[in-house]
Write an enzyme that holds these catalytic residues in place. Structure first.
Site, PDB file in Angstrom:
ATOM      1  N   GLY B 202       0.839  -1.121  -0.046  1.00  8.58           N
ATOM      2  CA  GLY B 202      -0.068  -0.289  -0.034  1.00  8.58           C
ATOM      3  C   GLY B 202       0.695   1.292   0.095  1.00  8.58           C
ATOM      4  O   GLY B 202       0.456   2.386   0.239  1.00  8.58           O
ATOM      5  N   TRP B 253       5.832  -5.653   2.030  1.00  8.98           N
ATOM      6  CA  TRP B 253       5.117  -6.324   1.034  1.00  8.98           C
ATOM      7  C   TRP B 253       5.818  -7.636   0.665  1.00  8.98           C
ATOM      8  O   TRP B 253       5.408  -8.517   0.076  1.00  8.98           O
ATOM      9  CB  TRP B 253       4.560  -5.707  -0.175  1.00  8.98           C
ATOM     10  CG  TRP B 253       5.460  -4.850  -0.814  1.00  8.98           C
ATOM     11  CD1 TRP B 253       6.032  -3.509  -0.672  1.00  8.98           C
ATOM     12  CD2 TRP B 253       6.276  -5.158  -2.279  1.00  8.98           C
ATOM     13  NE1 TRP B 253       6.822  -2.936  -1.510  1.00  8.98           N
ATOM     14  CE2 TRP B 253       6.639  -3.887  -2.641  1.00  8.98           C
ATOM     15  CE3 TRP B 253       6.014  -6.415  -2.904  1.00  8.98           C
ATOM     16  CZ2 TRP B 253       7.655  -3.965  -3.544  1.00  8.98           C
ATOM     17  CZ3 TRP B 253       6.731  -6.226  -4.012  1.00  8.98           C
ATOM     18  CH2 TRP B 253       7.489  -5.130  -4.462  1.00  8.98           C
ATOM     19  N   ASP B 313      11.198   5.882  -5.599  1.00  6.33           N
ATOM     20  CA  ASP B 313      10.330   4.291  -5.539  1.00  6.33           C
ATOM     21  C   ASP B 313      11.268   3.028  -5.256  1.00  6.33           C
ATOM     22  O   ASP B 313      10.729   2.005  -5.850  1.00  6.33           O
ATOM     23  CB  ASP B 313       9.595   4.280  -6.579  1.00  6.33           C
ATOM     24  CG  ASP B 313       8.394   3.103  -6.483  1.00  6.33           C
ATOM     25  OD1 ASP B 313       8.060   2.751  -5.169  1.00  6.33           O
ATOM     26  OD2 ASP B 313       7.910   2.428  -7.512  1.00  6.33           O
ATOM     27  N   ARG B 340      17.446  -2.864  -4.519  1.00  6.62           N
ATOM     28  CA  ARG B 340      16.637  -2.298  -5.609  1.00  6.62           C
ATOM     29  C   ARG B 340      17.381  -0.978  -6.123  1.00  6.62           C
ATOM     30  O   ARG B 340      17.544  -0.760  -7.359  1.00  6.62           O
ATOM     31  CB  ARG B 340      15.078  -1.755  -5.249  1.00  6.62           C
ATOM     32  CG  ARG B 340      14.291  -1.422  -6.429  1.00  6.62           C
ATOM     33  CD  ARG B 340      12.953  -1.962  -6.042  1.00  6.62           C
ATOM     34  NE  ARG B 340      11.941  -1.081  -6.587  1.00  6.62           N
ATOM     35  CZ  ARG B 340      10.703  -1.161  -6.831  1.00  6.62           C
ATOM     36  NH1 ARG B 340      10.071  -2.042  -5.666  1.00  6.62           N
ATOM     37  NH2 ARG B 340       9.678  -0.373  -7.181  1.00  6.62           N
TER      38      ARG B 340
END
Ligand code: FES
Lengths: 190, 582
Positions: B202, B253, B313, B340
């Site tokens: 979310g 997540w 992000d 990432r």
């Protein structure tokens, strides 16, 4: 869900009303409200803004920027019940020059305003974005693109079908619902 | 081989018709859910090589199997034994989890399918009924967790569900959060000493992330630790603007890893929200971090933040692997993570559960970090490549990072880690201040304005890289000129690495030491789910779900516009199970 004094009066919440007087009668009324707030858009409903400086107020035709982007709104009944108890009632309103609309879309519009379900037919996210490049609606989850001037036909992306539309009629500077959604509202799950 | 109790009617038709038996020596077993083997803490801490009891095979997160019946010598004879169509579209991201001959897979929209792992016969199926009007950005599911005689699945609608492993009947359901406010769940739960741990998604909707533990028997909440401290809690000073912490993101997540020796859970934390750091000044702990949590209480024992004031992000939602490597000439209880943000990180697990930084190096080109502090691991940011509100900036790799959620794998026999990664892509973002509507996208940038770009002349985009975990040397890589890489590798004691992940639907086997491709098989769809391997009645199988969708498909659509790749990789989930033909 919210109730408002139709058309431009102050807002007060259903729960706030309950907090004041907990009588069985009011519980009954509250239940009826809740039912009304879940109902799909009904003829003569108007719309209230979901966001922006006029949040909660009835959307007037002049509030809508000509040529987009869309605004997000919920239908509101004649007695002031905002039908926002289900996300499936999310509506997007956009105003265009009627000359630029397809014949079918123009027939459903009022004063150049077109109304569609704001729920993407892919997986149900809000179609609340606008592409300047494509002059079209974009879904906020996986980027489906819909043509607002032509029945919200799918221009790109994974959406399987157009957004259902609502036929509109003019109502004292605002627009009102003239007929139910043209198709089933919501995402498609396989 | 005869199942008396489960699905008697359907099974009686198929009993004995074990497809595997025709092809393979050794009797193919037919597992009965009725004699299901309970999963214990001891089994989870030391999984038998013949089973695949959790998403990444062990608590360390290695995606490694000690099975070696399938090996570099015979993998060329690998053939499909059975397949099973899930009947579901979109992105299948769950590995087949196997416990003594019973296989559990999950599908998008939270279905759980139990199958006889040797024959492929259906034992039962659970379909979650999602609420009317429900929507989620990612409809996927990344697998079940097993404990005792139950199967746990995180419902997309933020409800944790416990199923009876023998029947698929719901034992309990516990609502974790209100999906209408933007929370949803896609990770596989993690079992820690009688508790079921979950995280939430979310971060694009302005939620406040947390890890929560539930009693495995009753579904009652045992503890809950937010990834974003409330005012007054340690770390709250890193949220300098009032109230930004309430909607600060920090999703959890992906499944965590676990160190039973120190009873420490390592859980990854995603991006901050909205995406543009200037809207929430400060370092924004614990976004884009690894948290070290006490397994009994959820108390934060330590953390490492990969980059501060997140603005790209770049979620760091994957927990690092627990690997013991050489550092400065001595054996170190370590954590290893391809982040990432495009860097490999070597971190240290301290006895008290806290985390120290050791070193890092890039594994894909990255233009955001000018340098990384040798002591703290804190990067110095090149502000020209940090987007902000009203300020467009390009950064590479783009928002999908050097590697998104697919897992890396570690093979203790080769000492190599296998990293599915992507290069030659960037994003240019410019932020806006947006009003938050609970349950709607709230990142500060609209989907049409993500401005994903690639070097259109690049020789490749996706790749599988192998690095020596001790030296940090790249030992081999396979470059994909016509595809991104969205596959999680599996590595085995047979000297192999299995991986899908490309848009050509291939499932590949590589020599784990050299990177030589030894085998390939074209499946129905693109593989973005992790493979697993297991043994039934002395036969080793390799299993994987093929079912393209979600971000891989979205990115493929962008690549079709940018460089003309095929737009529509076929979708629809199928479980494939392979073994060596005799
Ligand atoms: S939900 Fe709209 S494009 Fe997927």
């Amino acid at each position: 869900m919210r109730r408002l004094d139709f058309p431009n009066g102050p807002l007060f919440g259903r729960r706030a009303v309950l907090g004041l007087t907990l009588t069985p009668l009011l519980f009954g009324a509250a239940r009826a409200d809740e039912e009304a707030a879940k109902m799909p858009p009904q003829p003569d409903d108007r719309f209230v803004f979901l966001t922006g400086p006029k949040k909660g107020q009835v959307t007037q035709i002049d509030d809508l920027p000509l040529g987009g982007p869309q605004v997000q709104a919920y239908p509101v009944s004649q007695d002031g019940t905002v039908r926002n108890e289900t996300p499936l009632n999310l509506v997007i309103l956009t105003r265009f020059d009627p000359a630029g609309l397809s014949e079918e879309t123009r027939a459903r519009s009022a004063a150049g305003v077109v109304a569609y379900s704001g729920v993407c037919t892919h997986q149900g996210c809000a179609v609340n974005m606008w592409s300047k490049d494509r002059d079209a609606f974009v879904c906020s989850c996986h980027g489906s693109v819909y043509d607002p001037r032509n029945g919200a036909e799918v221009l790109a992306g994974p959406a399987p079908r157009p957004l259902p539309s609502l036929a509109l009629k003019p109502a004292d500077g605002a627009v009102a619902v003239a007929s139910a959604f043209s198709g089933r509202v919501g995402g498609t799950q396989k | 081989m005869h199942c008396k109790r489960i699905n008697l009617k359907r099974r009686s038709l198929l009993t004995g018709a074990c497809f595997a038996a025709f092809v393979f020596a050794g009797a193919a077993g037919s597992a009965c859910a009725s004699d299901y083997t309970p999963v214990t803490d001891a089994r989870l801490a030391n999984p038998e090589p013949g089973n695949w009891l959790m998403t990444r095979g062990n608590y360390k997160g290695w995606s490694y199997s000690a099975l070696d019946q399938i090996n570099t010598g015979n993998v060329k004879n690998l053939v499909p034994v059975w397949s099973f169509s899930t009947g579901v579209d979109s992105g299948h991201e769950s590995p087949p989890i196997v416990n003594n001959g019973v296989m559990f897979v999950t599908t998008p929209y939270t279905q759980v399918i139990a199958l006889d792992a040797a024959s492929g016969n259906l034992l039962w199926r659970y379909k979650r009924k999602l609420p009317e009007g429900f929507s989620a950005l990612h409809n996927t599911n990344r697998g079940v967790a097993l404990y005792d005689d139950k199967v746990y699945v995180a419902g997309l609608d933020a409800v944790l569900v416990a199923l009876d492993a023998k029947t698929g009947k719901v034992v309990w359901e516990t609502p974790v959060e209100d999906w209408k406010t933007g929370y949803y769940m896609t990770m596989a739960p993690l079992i820690v000493k009688g508790k079921v741990l979950i995280g939430v998604a979310g971060g694009e909707f302005g939620v406040r992330g947390f890890v929560e533990a539930f009693d495995a028997k009753t579904g009652k909440s045992a503890w809950k630790t937010y990834t974003i401290p409330a005012p007054g809690e340690p770390g709250s000073e890193t949220w300098q603007k009032a109230d930004t912490w309430k909607t600060g993101g920090g999703g959890t997540w992906m499944t965590g890893n676990y160190d039973p020796d120190t009873n420490t859970v390592f859980w990854g934390v995603g991006n901050a929200s909205p995406w543009f750091g200037d809207q929430r000044p400060g370092d924004n702990l614990y976004t884009s971090s690894t948290l070290a949590l006490d397994g009994d209480t959820g108390k934060i024992k330590g953390y490492f933040q990969y980059h501060q004031n997140e603005s790209w992000d770049w979620d760091e939602m994957n927990a690092p692997m627990l690997v013991d490597f050489q550092d400065g000439g001595s054996a170190t209880k370590g954590l290893f993570k391809p982040a990432r943000n495009g860097y490999l990180y070597w971190l240290k697990r301290n006895p008290d559960g806290s985390i120290s930084y050791l070193r890092s190096e890039g594994y894909v080109p990255q233009n955001v970090f000018k340098s990384i502090d040798k002591v703290t691991g804190r990067p110095e940011i090149d502000m020209a490549h940090k987007p902000a509100t009203g300020k467009a900036a390009q950064f590479c790799p783009g928002l999908w990072g050097g590697k998104d959620w697919p897992y890396e794998a570690y093979n203790p026999k080769t000492g190599l880690v296998y990293i599915p990664s992507n290069e030659n892509h960037c994003n240019t973002l410019e932020g806006k201040v947006e009003e938050r509507v609970p349950g709607q996208w709230w990142t500060g940038v609209a989907i049409p304005d993500l401005h994903f770009s690639v070097d259109t002349k690049a020789a490749f985009y996706g790749e599988l890289q192998a690095y020596d975990v001790n030296t940090g040397q790249r030992v081999w890589r396979d470059l994909y000129s016509g595809s991104m890489m969205w596959g999680s590798p599996l590595t085995t004691a047979g000297g192999l690495v299995f991986a899908g992940g490309t848009n050509d639907r291939e499932f590949r086997a590589y020599d784990a030491r050299t990177g030589e491709q030894l085998w390939q098989f074209k499946t129905n769809s693109g593989i973005i789910a992790p493979p697993s391997t297991f043994e039934v009645n002395g036969v080793q199988y390799v299993a994987v779900q093929s079912g393209y969708g979600v971000d891989a498909a979205f990115q493929e659509g962008l690549m079709s516009e940018l460089v003309g790749w095929q737009k529509d990789v076929p979708q629809g989930g199928v479980v494939w199970v392979f073994a060596v033909s005799k």
